[in-house]
Enzyme design. Structure first.
Site, mmCIF file in Angstrom:
data_model
loop_
_atom_site.group_PDB
_atom_site.id
_atom_site.type_symbol
_atom_site.label_atom_id
_atom_site.label_comp_id
_atom_site.label_asym_id
_atom_site.label_seq_id
_atom_site.Cartn_x
_atom_site.Cartn_y
_atom_site.Cartn_z
ATOM 1 C CG ASP A 126 69.419 121.799 49.783
ATOM 2 O OD1 ASP A 126 69.015 120.670 50.108
ATOM 3 O OD2 ASP A 126 69.795 122.650 50.602
ATOM 4 C CG ASP A 131 70.653 117.163 57.580
ATOM 5 O OD1 ASP A 131 69.425 117.288 57.448
ATOM 6 O OD2 ASP A 131 71.462 117.723 56.806
ATOM 7 C CE1 TYR A 182 65.562 125.805 49.855
ATOM 8 C CE2 TYR A 182 67.485 125.179 48.582
ATOM 9 C CZ TYR A 182 66.913 125.915 49.596
ATOM 10 O OH TYR A 182 67.684 126.758 50.350
ATOM 11 N NE ARG A 219 69.613 132.158 48.599
ATOM 12 C CZ ARG A 219 70.441 132.912 49.290
ATOM 13 N NH1 ARG A 219 70.488 134.216 49.075
ATOM 14 N NH2 ARG A 219 71.212 132.383 50.213
#
Ligand code: FPP
Ligand code: ZN
Length: 489
Positions: free
Chosen positions: A299, A427, A302, A293
């Site tokens: 990140d 992760d 995205y 956003r």
């Protein structure tokens, strides 16, 4: 500690003095530590500034490497990713008796990542996953986070996508479609939206997970689709993107969910698509990755939520070139960073020109047909199947090479796994969505869903090529096709 050039790209924690390595004839100098942030900046500006410094250091370090070392750094470290994921999947099995509520998600993130890498799953492990997910199925329909837990739309989506990805009749027939349909009807709200679970939140995620599951299981009917479009429309904000619920801020995760849902129910033209395109393309920044956003940090996850939304939009309308013959979507990208990619400018332009030329032959229209059952809604038809058959007629809406560069150099860990950004840990969630973003990039210029990308569309060696996905559901295409046939009758 892993040995390899790409390992030097990791910037987690303070840097230790290491012996200088000689690689490909070049001396490996560790990049200097970043200077302190300028005085008088806000926390948000400081965070942004720090990320830009870190990413900038990675790219300039990359740029000074000899060609052999550059090729290595841009390689998908398949074996290490497979080892990380397989270890994760094996480690999950003992927890099948625990109370953790996110296990269907972890199954999906790992199984889907392995499928993208083309790696089969051991038969015994596969059996235990099918059994575990069957035990997560509620007697009245839908899947919970574990056996005996409340059925939830998010875990239902994760379980169904996992079972579709495993494929085969034992896995697919373990899904009780009538009961899933029953659960979806229970979650349906008079406003058109869905609740995540009994008494849970009503949001765009719920609409997407419900409609995606209904579509892949071929149980999408008019009752489920009714007024969903009204709800999604009420979530498109003045910014152009889509928020989780009416009145909230536009966000990449919800934008993908809202857009995919509108396509699945055949109502996408009700959205303000030009504002949506504007919003999403400007979320790709100087770091080459996407932010979720406005004013937030880049990140890796995205790469799929925003990159995937771009890939969907590309299939809806042809997007041409600007007067200057350049791909408009690359304008906001810092050319010095972009130059580190292995794609030459000339190749880029040739490719843009090729993919942007108007497609006039009839083969690139929506194909009617594809397996579909009598239970399928007349309005939605088999929108998902038809969408996948559709051609991408225009050029790329985003800078696919730059995004691949961010994923490979900034998110990828050479020892296996992917992360949000430099300085973060790996992760399974980020591994799944970085790989999903990578495949979206690789196929983003392919006109036909099934045709292999041209060599210059794949950053790094061509062996980096991953399996293609169905972009509306984020499952590997061949697995989607198998399920589509299986549930057609
Ligand atoms: C299918 C399914 C369940 C989809 C989920 C979609 C998705 C990723 C939604 C994002 C939710 C959200 C507002 C995150 C913000 O986190 P943050 O504030 O930590 O991150 P940010 O700074 O990047 O916005
Ligand atoms: Zn993330």
């Amino acid at each position: 500690m892993p040995i390899g050039i790409a390992a030097s790209f990791r910037f987690a924690g303070p840097r230790k003095e290491k012996k200088k390595k000689k690689l490909g004839g070049a001396r490996m100098e560790p990049p200097p530590p970043p200077p302190p942030p300028p005085l008088g900046t806000t926390v948000t500006q400081r965070d942004q500034w720090t990320v830009e410094q870190e990413v900038g250091r990675i790219y300039s370090f990359f740029a000074q490497l000899p060609p052999a070392a550059q090729s290595f750094a841009l390689e998908v470290q398949r074996d290490n990713h497979i080892e990380y994921l397989t270890r994760g999947l094996r480690g999950l099995a003992p927890s099948f008796g625990s109370l953790d509520a996110s296990r269907p998600w972890i199954c999906y993130w790992i199984i889907h990542s392995l499928a993208l890498l083309g790696e089969p799953i051991d038969a015994e492990l596969e059996e235990s996953i099918i059994d575990f997910l069957s035990r997560c199925q509620d007697p009245s329909g839908g899947y919970g986070g574990g056996p005996g837990q409340l059925p939830h739309l998010a875990t239902t989506y994760a379980a169904v996508n996992s079972l579709i990805t495993l494929g085969g009749s034992r896995s697919l027939s373990s899904i009780n479609r009538d009961k899933v349909h029953n659960f979806l009807r229970q979650m349906k709200q008079p406003s058109g939206g869905f609740r995540m679970h009994d008494g849970g939140e009503i949001d765009v995620r719920a609409c997407y997970t419900a409609i995606s599951v209904a579509s892949t299981l071929n149980i999408l009917d008019d009752e489920l689709a009714e007024k969903v479009g009204d709800f999604i429309l009420s979530c498109q904000t003045y910014e152009g993107g889509i928020a989780g619920e009416p009145g909230s801020e536009a966000h990449g995760g919800y934008t993908f969910c809202g857009l995919a849902t509108m396509i699945l129910i055949n109502e996408v033209d009700r959205l303000d698509l030009s504002r949506l395109i504007d919003w999403v393309v400007f979320r790709q920044g100087v770091e080459c990755g996407f932010q979720g956003r406005v004013n937030k940090l880049v990140d890796g996850c995205y790469s799929f939520w925003q990159g995937g939304a771009c890939a969907l939009l590309q299939k809806l309308h042809p997007f041409g070139l600007s007067e200057g013959g350049e791909d408009e979507s690359t304008d906001s990208i810092d050319s010095s960073l972009y130059a580190a990619s292995n794609v030459s400018e000339q190749e880029e332009q040739e490719n843009n020109l090729e993919s942007a030329s108007p497609q006039v032959d009839g083969t690139c229209q929506f194909k009617q047909g594809g397996p579909q059952s009598a239970s399928c809604s007349e309005n939605t038809g088999n929108a998902s199947y038809n969408f996948h058959e559709r051609c991408a007629e225009g050029g790329s809406l985003f800078n696919s090479s730059a995004l691949q560069q961010y994923i490979l150099l900034c998110s990828q860990l050479p020892e296996g796994g992917f992360r949000d950004k430099p300085g973060k840990f790996r992760d399974f969630y980020h591994t799944c969505y970085c790989l999903s973003g990578l495949t979206v990039c690789q196929y983003s210029r392919s006109k036909h869903a099934d045709s292999p990308p041209l060599p210059w569309d794949v950053v790094g060696p061509y062996s980096n090529l991953l399996e293609p996905i169905h972009p509306l559901h984020n499952v590997v295409l061949s697995k989607y096709q198998e399920a589509n046939e299986f549930f057609a009758g």
